[in-house]
Design a protein around this motif. Structure first.
Motif, mmCIF file in Angstrom:
data_model
loop_
_atom_site.group_PDB
_atom_site.id
_atom_site.type_symbol
_atom_site.label_atom_id
_atom_site.label_comp_id
_atom_site.label_asym_id
_atom_site.label_seq_id
_atom_site.Cartn_x
_atom_site.Cartn_y
_atom_site.Cartn_z
ATOM 1 N N ALA A 111 -59.688 24.939 -1.070
ATOM 2 C CA ALA A 111 -61.110 24.908 -1.424
ATOM 3 C C ALA A 111 -61.303 24.889 -2.937
ATOM 4 O O ALA A 111 -62.351 24.487 -3.435
ATOM 5 C CB ALA A 111 -61.822 26.117 -0.819
ATOM 6 N N GLY A 112 -60.276 25.324 -3.676
ATOM 7 C CA GLY A 112 -60.428 25.410 -5.122
ATOM 8 C C GLY A 112 -60.061 24.137 -5.856
ATOM 9 O O GLY A 112 -60.303 24.012 -7.055
ATOM 10 N N ILE A 113 -59.479 23.160 -5.147
ATOM 11 C CA ILE A 113 -59.107 21.916 -5.809
ATOM 12 C C ILE A 113 -60.376 21.123 -6.146
ATOM 13 O O ILE A 113 -61.213 20.910 -5.281
ATOM 14 C CB ILE A 113 -58.192 21.070 -4.894
ATOM 15 N N PRO A 114 -60.541 20.670 -7.384
ATOM 16 C CA PRO A 114 -61.755 19.922 -7.742
ATOM 17 C C PRO A 114 -61.864 18.643 -6.920
ATOM 18 O O PRO A 114 -60.851 18.002 -6.614
ATOM 19 C CB PRO A 114 -61.535 19.576 -9.214
ATOM 20 N N SER A 115 -63.097 18.275 -6.585
ATOM 21 C CA SER A 115 -63.250 17.145 -5.662
ATOM 22 C C SER A 115 -62.758 15.844 -6.283
ATOM 23 O O SER A 115 -62.330 14.937 -5.575
ATOM 24 C CB SER A 115 -64.699 17.029 -5.214
ATOM 25 N N VAL A 116 -62.775 15.768 -7.619
ATOM 26 C CA VAL A 116 -62.321 14.537 -8.259
ATOM 27 C C VAL A 116 -60.826 14.307 -7.986
ATOM 28 O O VAL A 116 -60.360 13.172 -7.870
ATOM 29 C CB VAL A 116 -62.625 14.571 -9.772
ATOM 30 N N VAL A 117 -60.097 15.412 -7.798
ATOM 31 C CA VAL A 117 -58.665 15.288 -7.496
ATOM 32 C C VAL A 117 -58.469 14.710 -6.097
ATOM 33 O O VAL A 117 -57.625 13.843 -5.874
ATOM 34 C CB VAL A 117 -57.957 16.647 -7.628
ATOM 35 N N TYR A 118 -59.295 15.188 -5.145
ATOM 36 C CA TYR A 118 -59.244 14.599 -3.805
ATOM 37 C C TYR A 118 -59.554 13.109 -3.889
ATOM 38 O O TYR A 118 -58.896 12.277 -3.263
ATOM 39 C CB TYR A 118 -60.270 15.268 -2.888
ATOM 40 N N GLY A 119 -60.597 12.775 -4.671
ATOM 41 C CA GLY A 119 -60.986 11.377 -4.821
ATOM 42 C C GLY A 119 -59.855 10.560 -5.402
ATOM 43 O O GLY A 119 -59.549 9.453 -4.940
ATOM 44 N N PHE A 120 -59.210 11.134 -6.371
ATOM 45 C CA PHE A 120 -58.087 10.448 -7.022
ATOM 46 C C PHE A 120 -56.969 10.155 -6.019
ATOM 47 O O PHE A 120 -56.440 9.042 -5.954
ATOM 48 C CB PHE A 120 -57.581 11.334 -8.169
ATOM 49 N N MET A 121 -56.648 11.166 -5.205
ATOM 50 C CA MET A 121 -55.631 10.955 -4.171
ATOM 51 C C MET A 121 -56.049 9.840 -3.219
ATOM 52 O O MET A 121 -55.245 9.016 -2.802
ATOM 53 C CB MET A 121 -55.418 12.238 -3.351
ATOM 54 N N GLY A 122 -57.345 9.825 -2.910
ATOM 55 C CA GLY A 122 -57.859 8.804 -2.006
ATOM 56 C C GLY A 122 -57.694 7.409 -2.586
ATOM 57 O O GLY A 122 -57.234 6.489 -1.908
ATOM 58 N N VAL A 123 -58.044 7.262 -3.863
ATOM 59 C CA VAL A 123 -57.962 5.950 -4.501
ATOM 60 C C VAL A 123 -56.505 5.532 -4.679
ATOM 61 O O VAL A 123 -56.124 4.392 -4.396
ATOM 62 C CB VAL A 123 -58.668 5.980 -5.881
ATOM 63 N N ALA A 124 -55.692 6.474 -5.125
ATOM 64 C CA ALA A 124 -54.330 6.117 -5.495
ATOM 65 C C ALA A 124 -53.406 5.965 -4.288
ATOM 66 O O ALA A 124 -52.487 5.152 -4.304
ATOM 67 C CB ALA A 124 -53.761 7.178 -6.450
#
Lengths: 284, 250
Positions: A111-124
């Motif tokens: 829950a503490g991981i910033p959402s932009v990091v999730y987004g980054f994983m999604g894109v990459a």
């Protein structure tokens, strides 16, 4: 003297507590003031159900975004709901205490991981995989659902775990004493008793999924059209506001606020429903 | 006839020894009572009889408990089968949060019976056997949690009768009930004795004297005295039993 300082502390704390509520109220009022007149002016049904969004030509129909939000949120629930509930059952019922001490903080960390990091994983990672192995542009409903599904896991899991933990042990004992296996006890008694709490966890997860912006902008593709399949690119309500607010003026800006009003109402509705079902549980 | 036989059972909670070489016979179609002060191990012993202690981590059990000459602690023994034969009624009534009907047929559904008319027939029979039918026949679909406490407890007994256990364990079944409700449960136990073997834990000595055929007195994890109830209460052999029964101790 001490009586006086007591009073001071009392009022300071009261002010702080009320200011949190006050700012919520002000935000709500501000959004309503900016957006609501526009909805009335444009006509609610035209605003909600027209599918042309061309701000330059004064066409403000948010239907594609509405559909986009629904698809992505529903997808997130399909991914995150069962995973979260099953995970909660496993952790509460079948995990030895020692292992639990490692797994629970890890989930909370999620829950503490910033959402932009999730987004980054999604894109990459995720989008190229979908493009290569399943088809479509990759940035799609499917990618957004998977990413959001993982993002709502901590919410769904931790609230479901609370619900499962608050089932009286006597129910479980009673069931086992009648010759039920652990799994039968789980789905025939414990899940039934924890039903409303689990429902609340899913609704709160849904609220998170609808409200999430950054990760969705990065992986959903943001095309303003009604998707035909999970491989199509979509734009959600939140993405629409975030993407266009920077340069919008005049009626366009008002239309974005009106989009905010719609979001606000939907999330308020979901939250009150979750509160209500949690209260139902406490009543028993 | 011997239904169960407890032979030299030791039980440890971690380092603490809660039962010390306890032996006791349990006669078929009789009521056997376990009495003793709080913490003497009587509930622990009762929970050995259907292996409910298995649920507690760090419990170690040595010794033999026979059920019809079969050791229930034998490796590979199926706990679910044992618990179907040796059922349990708990201290606080614990009906499940579902309808009266669903409660009664729970054990049958667990065992894989889903035939509607069979379940309905069994439910009626079990509720009648627990003297609850007249109270609930018009509200079978209502939540069991809305029943008064003593009816909840009789529902728990009905739920047990439905799966036709051979032995019924009762862990202070009346401690949450008022005297009138207690009297009804005791009367019911007396009736059930004809078809079931009953073991009851109670810290109410009068209750033990009223309902039981055999009594075991436990103290600090040991079985101090065991015998026919009237003898244990009128002519106890052990000084400690006498002190407890006369009220000098406990």
């Amino acid at each position: 003297m001490s009586q006086k300082s007591e009073t001071v502390v009392y009022y300071v704390l009261q002010f702080i507590a009320l200011s949190a509520m006050g700012s919520l109220l002000l935000i709500a009022l501000f959004i309503l003031k900016e957006g609501f007149p526009f909805i009335l002016e444009e006509g609610p049904s035209k605003f909600l159900f027209s599918s042309t969004w061309e701000p330059a030509k004064e066409h403000f129909g948010i239907f594609p975004m509405l559909v986009g939000s629904v698809w992505v949120t529903f997808g997130a629930l399909v991914v995150g709901g069962p995973l979260g509930v099953a995970g909660a059952i496993y952790l509460v019922e079948f995990t030895p205490k020692g292992l639990m001490r490692i797994i629970k903080p890890v989930i909370e960390l999620l829950a503490g991981i910033p959402s932009v990091v999730y987004g980054f994983m999604g894109v990459a990672v995720l989008a190229p995989l979908i493009r290569t192995y399943i088809g479509g542009p990759g940035l799609s409903v499917l990618a957004a659902s998977l990413i959001l599904g993982i993002m709502i896991l901590p919410t769904v899991m931790s609230i479901s775990m609370d619900a499962l933990n608050s089932v009286p042990p006597s129910y479980k004992e009673g069931s086992l004493a009648l010759g039920a296996t652990r799994w039968q006890t789980q789905y025939m008694v414990v899940l039934k008793a924890a039903k409303s709490g689990i429902l609340a966890s899913i609704i709160l997860g849904m609220g998170r999924a609808i409200g999430e912006t950054m990760a969705v902008i990065m992986v959903a593709g943001n095309a303003v059209k009604i998707p035909n399949s999970v491989l199509d690119s979509v734009r959600t309500l939140t993405a629409n506001i975030a993407l266009e607010m920077g340069y919008a003026t005049g009626r366009h800006r008002q239309a974005l606020f009106a989009t905010g009003v719609v979001l606000f109402l939907v999330i308020m509705m979901l939250n009150s429903f979750a509160m209500w079902s949690l209260k139902e549980r406490r009543k028993k | 006839m011997l239904k169960m036989d407890i032979q030299k059972v030791d039980l440890f909670y971690g380092e603490f020894q809660a039962l010390k070489g306890v032996s006791m016979p349990i006669q078929a179609n009789k009521i056997t009572a376990l009495i003793g002060p709080s913490g003497c191990g009587k509930s622990t012993l009762l929970r050995c009889l259907n292996r409910m202690n298995d649920l507690i981590p760090n419990v170690r059990i040595q010794g033999t408990i026979l059920l019809d000459n079969f050791n229930i602690y034998e490796p590979g023994a199926r706990v679910e089968d044992i618990r179907k034969r040796v059922g349990m009624v708990f201290q606080r009534p614990n009906p499940f949060p579902m309808s009266v009907f669903d409660n009664v047929v729970y054990g049958l559904r667990v065992a894989g019976n889903f035939n509607k008319s069979f379940l309905a027939e069994k439910a009626e029979k079990s509720l009648k056997a627990a003297w609850l039918w007249d109270n609930v026949k018009d509200r079978l679909r209502d939540s069991a949690l809305d029943l008064p406490l003593d009816q909840q407890q009789r529902l728990c007994i009905a739920r047990l009768i439905a799966v036709e256990p051979e032995v019924i364990l009762m862990d202070e079944p009346c401690s949450a009930l008022d005297p009138i409700a207690t009297a009804k449960i005791e009367e019911l136990m007396n009736e059930l004795r004809a078809s079931y073997t009953i073991v009851i834990v109670t810290h109410n000595m009068h209750q033990a004297a009223r309902v039981s055929d055999f009594t075991g007195y436990m103290l600090l994890g040991e079985m101090v005295e065991f015998g026919v109830t009237s003898e244990v209460f009128i002519t106890p052999k052990d000084k400690r039993t006498q002190d407890y029964i006369s009220g000098k101790y406990g």
